[in-house]
Design a protein around this motif. Sequence first.
Motif, PDB file in Angstrom:
ATOM      1  N   VAL A  44       1.941   6.021   7.641  1.00  0.00           N
ATOM      2  CA  VAL A  44       1.927   5.567   9.035  1.00  0.00           C
ATOM      3  C   VAL A  44       3.223   4.828   9.356  1.00  0.00           C
ATOM      4  O   VAL A  44       3.824   5.019  10.424  1.00  0.00           O
ATOM      5  N   ALA A  45       3.675   3.984   8.438  1.00  0.00           N
ATOM      6  CA  ALA A  45       4.921   3.254   8.650  1.00  0.00           C
ATOM      7  C   ALA A  45       6.097   4.206   8.819  1.00  0.00           C
ATOM      8  O   ALA A  45       6.936   4.027   9.713  1.00  0.00           O
ATOM      9  N   LEU A  46       6.159   5.234   7.986  1.00  0.00           N
ATOM     10  CA  LEU A  46       7.273   6.185   8.064  1.00  0.00           C
ATOM     11  C   LEU A  46       7.232   6.987   9.354  1.00  0.00           C
ATOM     12  O   LEU A  46       8.271   7.220   9.989  1.00  0.00           O
ATOM     13  N   VAL A  47       6.039   7.408   9.778  1.00  0.00           N
ATOM     14  CA  VAL A  47       5.942   8.180  11.019  1.00  0.00           C
ATOM     15  C   VAL A  47       6.338   7.314  12.202  1.00  0.00           C
ATOM     16  O   VAL A  47       7.020   7.775  13.132  1.00  0.00           O
ATOM     17  N   LEU A  48       5.945   6.043  12.209  1.00  0.00           N
ATOM     18  CA  LEU A  48       6.364   5.132  13.273  1.00  0.00           C
ATOM     19  C   LEU A  48       7.890   5.017  13.314  1.00  0.00           C
ATOM     20  O   LEU A  48       8.514   5.104  14.383  1.00  0.00           O
ATOM     21  N   ALA A  49       8.475   4.816  12.141  1.00  0.00           N
ATOM     22  CA  ALA A  49       9.932   4.654  12.083  1.00  0.00           C
ATOM     23  C   ALA A  49      10.653   5.930  12.487  1.00  0.00           C
ATOM     24  O   ALA A  49      11.653   5.893  13.221  1.00  0.00           O
ATOM     25  N   LEU A 102      11.918   3.407   5.231  1.00  0.00           N
ATOM     26  CA  LEU A 102      11.807   4.371   4.139  1.00  0.00           C
ATOM     27  C   LEU A 102      12.053   3.691   2.797  1.00  0.00           C
ATOM     28  O   LEU A 102      11.309   3.897   1.826  1.00  0.00           O
ATOM     29  N   ALA A 103      13.086   2.864   2.736  1.00  0.00           N
ATOM     30  CA  ALA A 103      13.386   2.163   1.489  1.00  0.00           C
ATOM     31  C   ALA A 103      12.250   1.218   1.102  1.00  0.00           C
ATOM     32  O   ALA A 103      11.873   1.126  -0.075  1.00  0.00           O
ATOM     33  N   ALA A 104      11.693   0.517   2.094  1.00  0.00           N
ATOM     34  CA  ALA A 104      10.605  -0.435   1.810  1.00  0.00           C
ATOM     35  C   ALA A 104       9.377   0.285   1.273  1.00  0.00           C
ATOM     36  O   ALA A 104       8.704  -0.211   0.361  1.00  0.00           O
ATOM     37  N   VAL A 105       9.068   1.456   1.829  1.00  0.00           N
ATOM     38  CA  VAL A 105       7.909   2.220   1.358  1.00  0.00           C
ATOM     39  C   VAL A 105       8.143   2.717  -0.069  1.00  0.00           C
ATOM     40  O   VAL A 105       7.274   2.625  -0.943  1.00  0.00           O
ATOM     41  N   LEU A 106       9.332   3.244  -0.323  1.00  0.00           N
ATOM     42  CA  LEU A 106       9.628   3.804  -1.644  1.00  0.00           C
ATOM     43  C   LEU A 106       9.705   2.724  -2.721  1.00  0.00           C
ATOM     44  O   LEU A 106       9.346   2.976  -3.883  1.00  0.00           O
ATOM     45  N   LEU A 107      10.168   1.525  -2.352  1.00  0.00           N
ATOM     46  CA  LEU A 107      10.344   0.458  -3.327  1.00  0.00           C
ATOM     47  C   LEU A 107       9.112  -0.432  -3.485  1.00  0.00           C
ATOM     48  O   LEU A 107       9.087  -1.294  -4.366  1.00  0.00           O
ATOM     49  N   ALA A 108       8.116  -0.252  -2.615  1.00  0.00           N
ATOM     50  CA  ALA A 108       6.919  -1.099  -2.684  1.00  0.00           C
ATOM     51  C   ALA A 108       6.203  -0.882  -4.017  1.00  0.00           C
ATOM     52  O   ALA A 108       5.921   0.257  -4.402  1.00  0.00           O
ATOM     53  N   PRO A 109       5.914  -1.953  -4.760  1.00  0.00           N
ATOM     54  CA  PRO A 109       5.217  -1.790  -6.040  1.00  0.00           C
ATOM     55  C   PRO A 109       3.773  -1.352  -5.830  1.00  0.00           C
ATOM     56  O   PRO A 109       3.168  -1.622  -4.782  1.00  0.00           O
ATOM     57  N   ALA A 110       3.220  -0.673  -6.806  1.00  0.00           N
ATOM     58  CA  ALA A 110       1.805  -0.276  -6.735  1.00  0.00           C
ATOM     59  C   ALA A 110       0.940  -1.526  -6.727  1.00  0.00           C
ATOM     60  O   ALA A 110       1.240  -2.526  -7.387  1.00  0.00           O
ATOM     61  N   TRP A 111      -0.113  -1.500  -5.967  1.00  0.00           N
ATOM     62  CA  TRP A 111      -0.988  -2.670  -5.856  1.00  0.00           C
ATOM     63  C   TRP A 111      -1.677  -2.981  -7.178  1.00  0.00           C
ATOM     64  O   TRP A 111      -2.016  -2.071  -7.959  1.00  0.00           O
ATOM     65  N   ASN A 112      -1.904  -4.255  -7.403  1.00  0.00           N
ATOM     66  CA  ASN A 112      -2.716  -4.712  -8.532  1.00  0.00           C
ATOM     67  C   ASN A 112      -4.178  -4.510  -8.146  1.00  0.00           C
ATOM     68  O   ASN A 112      -4.761  -5.316  -7.425  1.00  0.00           O
TER      69      ASN A 112
END
Length: 814
Positions: A441-446, A470-480
């Motif tokens: 959703v974030a990427l489509v908005l951007a 795009l960078a923020a989505v790709l670099l976001a760590p997997a959730w605990n």
Amino acid sequence: MVPAVSSSAASVATARDRVSVSPGAVPFWIPVTLFVVSGATGLIDQLCFSKYLSYIVGSTAYAVSAVLAAFMTGLALGAHLGGRWSRKVTRPLFAYGILELVVALTVALGPTAFAALTPLYVSLARSAPGSLALLSVLRWALAMLVVIVPTTAMGATLPLLSRALGDGAAASRAEREERERRLGALYTANTVGGALGALGAAYVILPLLGLDHTLIASAVGSASIGVAALFVARRGGLSSPASEAPREADEPLDAEPSTRELVQLLVLAFVSGWLVFAAEVVFTHLLALVIGNSAYAFGLILAVFLGCLSIGAARAPAAQRRFGTSALPLGLAAAGLALAATLPLWDVLPLMFAGTGKAITTFAGRELMRALAAFLILCLPVTLMGLTFPLLLQRVARTATVGHLVGRLTAVNTIGAVLGSMATGYLILPALGAQKTLGAVALVLAIAGAATARSLSSRRWPLGLAAAALAAVLLAPAWNLARLTSGTNVYFDGAAKPDEIVMMREDIHGGVTTVTRKDTIYTLYTNGKFQGNNGWELNAQRFFAHYPSLFVKHFDHVLVIGCGTGTTLGTLAAYPWKGMDLVEISPAIVEAAHTYFDGPNRGALDDPRLKLHLGDGRNFLLVGQDRYDLISMELSSVWFAGASSLYSREYYRLVHQHLKDGGIFQQWVQLHHVERRDFATLVNTLRDEFSHVALFYGGGQGILVASDEPLTASRQHLVELQADPTFAQTVPNARPLTSLTDDILVLDHGLDAFLDESASLAGRRREKMLSTDDNLYLEYATPRGNVLPWSAREALVEDLRAHRNDAEIRAMIR
């Protein structure tokens, strides 16, 4: 192209002065106030309609979606018709008043309409083939019968009232800006009203008035709005002038959007609706996991979401003045970046609740913590999302056909919203999971912001924001996942860290279903709430089956509502049943039981006697016609939103109708974290429907057993049953079945004495201590008990044990 807008305080003041000195003019704050109230009543109407319809068509995701689709269809139709009618309406405020009176009348008739709808739905559902698609269409069509008129009227109000902003093209820059400001103010007011309605309904109105009276009160509110609008319209109000205002020579008229621009506006309206509601589906899904599942929590989520949208809508005029044509692409791209930037924060939120129970001991304090958590995670992305649609409305606010264009944009936005929510809930969320869905959703908005910038703006900022998203989505760590699913919001305590999460399923049927492993113990959770394990909880889960089975006379047909780990089902399967039905709303729970608890449930899900029904247990009884010797119910806590509908007087009557003569009903009842009055209300509601009720206490759990015939058991029959070596394996601690009556806390007369005393302590007449579909008492009372210490269970058990009649209990075994 959207023309650039510049403004000055003097020009805006001139436009306002022009409006204020018009003969018979009414201050603009009056219709704004009316729109706030209509936003609140509209939201309350939607909540009440959804609740009524859940009693009829069920609470499955498919049923809820059908109801939502019906509601949104009416809104979209109303927006379309309102836009078309706006060309002919010369007194829009008068028309708005009439529409609110229509809403009031149809809403007031709602309880009667829903009562008439129930037998119609039952008849059609019984005769319809078992096709899910056909059943969904049936639910949608029946919901439309009730909601189509009020929702169409609601949807038409904004397009019609936007006509009151002025007829013909704006004569000056100041007048154009005044129209933009006013149209944005109306949209914002409606959204603010929705947020207030969500809060008021959850914390005050529904708990105080109940369902029927809340709907009547909302109808009175709509009628008051209608009367006030008609009164204002009689004074001349904001009605459109008969002729177009004179054009100033130095201010060119704004042209109607070209075909290309109109298509672009409609596409953006559709995409905006899709993305905002897609995000709302995931936000609700995650926040139910993070802040809780109660009716209060869902009211908070909705209020915070709408409140943030309204903040964004209120800032749209300022954004337009500051950035001109770049405001729209910048808003889209910034929303995408904000959403991407908050991704790493979701699994941190549960830490807000962990270990704070000793410091925050009041219900109000804990609700404020939940509200704070929801606001912190939603405020920035949702506020920025709130800019988009108002900016689209501002473009058409300057045109001569403002009402028509507002109607078209609103209708398309609404269609995008309903399609986006359904596609996300049914397809995207289960396929990608919550983190990847929010990232998408974030990427489509951007991307939408970057693409819009190419045609509307020369600024390159949206491209940079899109790249950053795009960078923020790709670099976001997997959730605990262990922290995210820890359930710290339930009692504001810590959570044991598992060795491994062996299963996690996300869907709109069961929320988030997880199975964890700690050493050799596997535990099942729903939205972080404990549901069962293969360790210490086995005894209680087996007792759920053994206690009611003591009194079953004929082992022909049993119904189990709620699967859990399947241990209760497996224990029942050890009895000589000829046929077994299992109803479970969540496919993920069935999968977990089959995969990780096959040992404790003794492979019961593969038993040839078993028929599995994926659906809502109450709706299964409403539509079904079979009768049973035993109905067993093993559900999660009563304080879960919607769970109280399985503890109401109407539900117990349904159960009664499906029991054979002498049939037995068993239900788990919460003893921990519950006030005595609330517990007594639950038990008294069951006692009001069944002549004989016993309350067992085993494995630290309460189990109610009810029947119309005296609860008696044959000693010889029980001894014969336990002689089967396979059957004996299911008896906790190898106890003889004949000794299980020792676990009864109270029975019949002793229970009546406890209930009479509880009513006296509460200052209530016992016959008034009932939970019904209308009063929703348990739905709003039981979540407050979660602030109680665990020691409250022991105190309640002692109060119950004090009313135990040993002679009455010994007489049960013959």
